[in-house]
Design a protein around this motif. Structure first.
Motif, PDB file in Angstrom:
ATOM      1  N   VAL A  65      27.114   7.889  19.018  1.00 46.64           N
ATOM      2  CA  VAL A  65      26.332   9.001  18.457  1.00 46.64           C
ATOM      3  C   VAL A  65      25.578   9.732  19.567  1.00 46.64           C
ATOM      4  O   VAL A  65      25.462  10.961  19.545  1.00 46.64           O
ATOM      5  N   LEU A  66      25.087   9.007  20.558  1.00 46.94           N
ATOM      6  CA  LEU A  66      24.336   9.636  21.647  1.00 46.94           C
ATOM      7  C   LEU A  66      25.228  10.344  22.662  1.00 46.94           C
ATOM      8  O   LEU A  66      24.718  11.035  23.544  1.00 46.94           O
ATOM      9  N   GLU A  67      26.534  10.178  22.551  1.00 50.16           N
ATOM     10  CA  GLU A  67      27.441  10.896  23.451  1.00 50.16           C
ATOM     11  C   GLU A  67      27.370  12.403  23.206  1.00 50.16           C
ATOM     12  O   GLU A  67      27.501  13.186  24.144  1.00 50.16           O
ATOM     13  N   VAL A  68      27.168  12.828  21.971  1.00 50.57           N
ATOM     14  CA  VAL A  68      27.152  14.260  21.645  1.00 50.57           C
ATOM     15  C   VAL A  68      25.969  14.966  22.316  1.00 50.57           C
ATOM     16  O   VAL A  68      26.177  15.971  23.017  1.00 50.57           O
ATOM     17  N   PRO A  69      24.707  14.496  22.158  1.00 49.85           N
ATOM     18  CA  PRO A  69      23.616  15.182  22.857  1.00 49.85           C
ATOM     19  C   PRO A  69      23.750  15.103  24.375  1.00 49.85           C
ATOM     20  O   PRO A  69      23.357  16.034  25.083  1.00 49.85           O
ATOM     21  N   MET A  70      24.327  13.999  24.874  1.00 52.36           N
ATOM     22  CA  MET A  70      24.508  13.890  26.313  1.00 52.36           C
ATOM     23  C   MET A  70      25.511  14.930  26.809  1.00 52.36           C
ATOM     24  O   MET A  70      25.314  15.552  27.860  1.00 52.36           O
ATOM     25  N   LEU A  71      26.561  15.169  26.054  1.00 53.53           N
ATOM     26  CA  LEU A  71      27.542  16.187  26.420  1.00 53.53           C
ATOM     27  C   LEU A  71      26.924  17.579  26.385  1.00 53.53           C
ATOM     28  O   LEU A  71      27.135  18.390  27.298  1.00 53.53           O
ATOM     29  N   VAL A  72      26.132  17.865  25.351  1.00 54.10           N
ATOM     30  CA  VAL A  72      25.465  19.166  25.247  1.00 54.10           C
ATOM     31  C   VAL A  72      24.502  19.361  26.412  1.00 54.10           C
ATOM     32  O   VAL A  72      24.469  20.425  27.042  1.00 54.10           O
ATOM     33  N   ALA A  73      23.711  18.340  26.725  1.00 51.07           N
ATOM     34  CA  ALA A  73      22.768  18.441  27.841  1.00 51.07           C
ATOM     35  C   ALA A  73      23.498  18.655  29.161  1.00 51.07           C
ATOM     36  O   ALA A  73      23.069  19.451  30.002  1.00 51.07           O
ATOM     37  N   ARG A  74      24.616  17.977  29.341  1.00 53.30           N
ATOM     38  CA  ARG A  74      25.389  18.141  30.577  1.00 53.30           C
ATOM     39  C   ARG A  74      25.936  19.560  30.699  1.00 53.30           C
ATOM     40  O   ARG A  74      25.901  20.167  31.767  1.00 53.30           O
ATOM     41  N   LEU A  75      26.421  20.122  29.581  1.00 55.58           N
ATOM     42  CA  LEU A  75      26.942  21.484  29.619  1.00 55.58           C
ATOM     43  C   LEU A  75      25.835  22.499  29.878  1.00 55.58           C
ATOM     44  O   LEU A  75      26.017  23.449  30.637  1.00 55.58           O
ATOM     45  N   VAL A  76      24.662  22.314  29.261  1.00 55.98           N
ATOM     46  CA  VAL A  76      23.539  23.239  29.467  1.00 55.98           C
ATOM     47  C   VAL A  76      23.058  23.169  30.907  1.00 55.98           C
ATOM     48  O   VAL A  76      22.829  24.204  31.545  1.00 55.98           O
ATOM     49  N   LEU A  77      22.919  21.967  31.432  1.00 59.27           N
ATOM     50  CA  LEU A  77      22.459  21.838  32.814  1.00 59.27           C
ATOM     51  C   LEU A  77      23.478  22.384  33.798  1.00 59.27           C
ATOM     52  O   LEU A  77      23.102  22.977  34.808  1.00 59.27           O
ATOM     53  N   ARG A  78      24.748  22.196  33.526  1.00 54.82           N
ATOM     54  CA  ARG A  78      25.777  22.728  34.423  1.00 54.82           C
ATOM     55  C   ARG A  78      25.735  24.256  34.427  1.00 54.82           C
ATOM     56  O   ARG A  78      25.858  24.891  35.467  1.00 54.82           O
ATOM     57  N   ARG A  79      25.540  24.857  33.259  1.00 51.65           N
ATOM     58  CA  ARG A  79      25.492  26.312  33.170  1.00 51.65           C
ATOM     59  C   ARG A  79      24.220  26.847  33.824  1.00 51.65           C
ATOM     60  O   ARG A  79      24.235  27.868  34.499  1.00 51.65           O
ATOM     61  N   ARG A  80      23.107  26.159  33.621  1.00 52.24           N
ATOM     62  CA  ARG A  80      21.835  26.624  34.148  1.00 52.24           C
ATOM     63  C   ARG A  80      21.777  26.520  35.670  1.00 52.24           C
ATOM     64  O   ARG A  80      21.202  27.367  36.333  1.00 52.24           O
ATOM     65  N   TRP A  81      22.358  25.483  36.234  1.00 49.13           N
ATOM     66  CA  TRP A  81      22.234  25.256  37.677  1.00 49.13           C
ATOM     67  C   TRP A  81      23.464  25.647  38.464  1.00 49.13           C
ATOM     68  O   TRP A  81      23.549  25.380  39.653  1.00 49.13           O
ATOM     69  N   SER A  82      24.437  26.289  37.842  1.00 41.95           N
ATOM     70  CA  SER A  82      25.609  26.706  38.598  1.00 41.95           C
ATOM     71  C   SER A  82      25.246  27.936  39.434  1.00 41.95           C
ATOM     72  O   SER A  82      24.453  28.787  39.050  1.00 41.95           O
TER      73      SER A  82
END
Length: 111
Positions: free
Chosen positions: A85-102
């Motif tokens: 269940v915690l994989e979903v928020p972790m994936l969302v956080a990873r995508l947001v951080l990747r977009r924000r810091w690219s």
């Protein structure tokens, strides 16, 4: 007889894959290589072997195996559910951080 062996093989494969996932998330991703990762790996292997040993042992009359074996079986499934269940928020956080810091993409000036 072949149906029973097939069922045991599928059960062993599922249990092994669950323990591999739990080891990856709880041991490998949280520890550095060394003594503690090795201890965690050995503990995961022993607990993975405990499940089928408990199933066979309680049928053979080794009832003292029931308490640790079935307790670990329940805890294993609870850990699996929580981590999946915690994989979903972790994936969302990873995508947001990747977009924000690219880094910004270079654009060409229009003539």
């Amino acid at each position: 007889m072949m149906a029973v062996l097939g069922f045991v093989a599928v059960l062993a494969l599922a249990t092994g894959l669950i323990h591999l996932y739990l080891w990856k998330r709880l041991v490998r991703d949280t520890t550095t290589p060394g003594r503690w990762r090795r201890v965690g790996g050995i503990a995961a292997l022993v607990l993975a072997l405990l499940v089928p040993i408990t199933m066979a042992g309680t049928q053979a009359g080794l009832y003292w195996l029931a308490w640790p074996g079935y307790l670990w079986l329940a805890l294993m499934f609870y850990l699996l559910i929580v981590l999946v269940v915690l994989e979903v928020p972790m994936l969302v956080a990873r995508l947001v951080l990747r977009r924000r810091w690219s880094p910004p993409t270079p654009t060409t000036a229009a003539p």
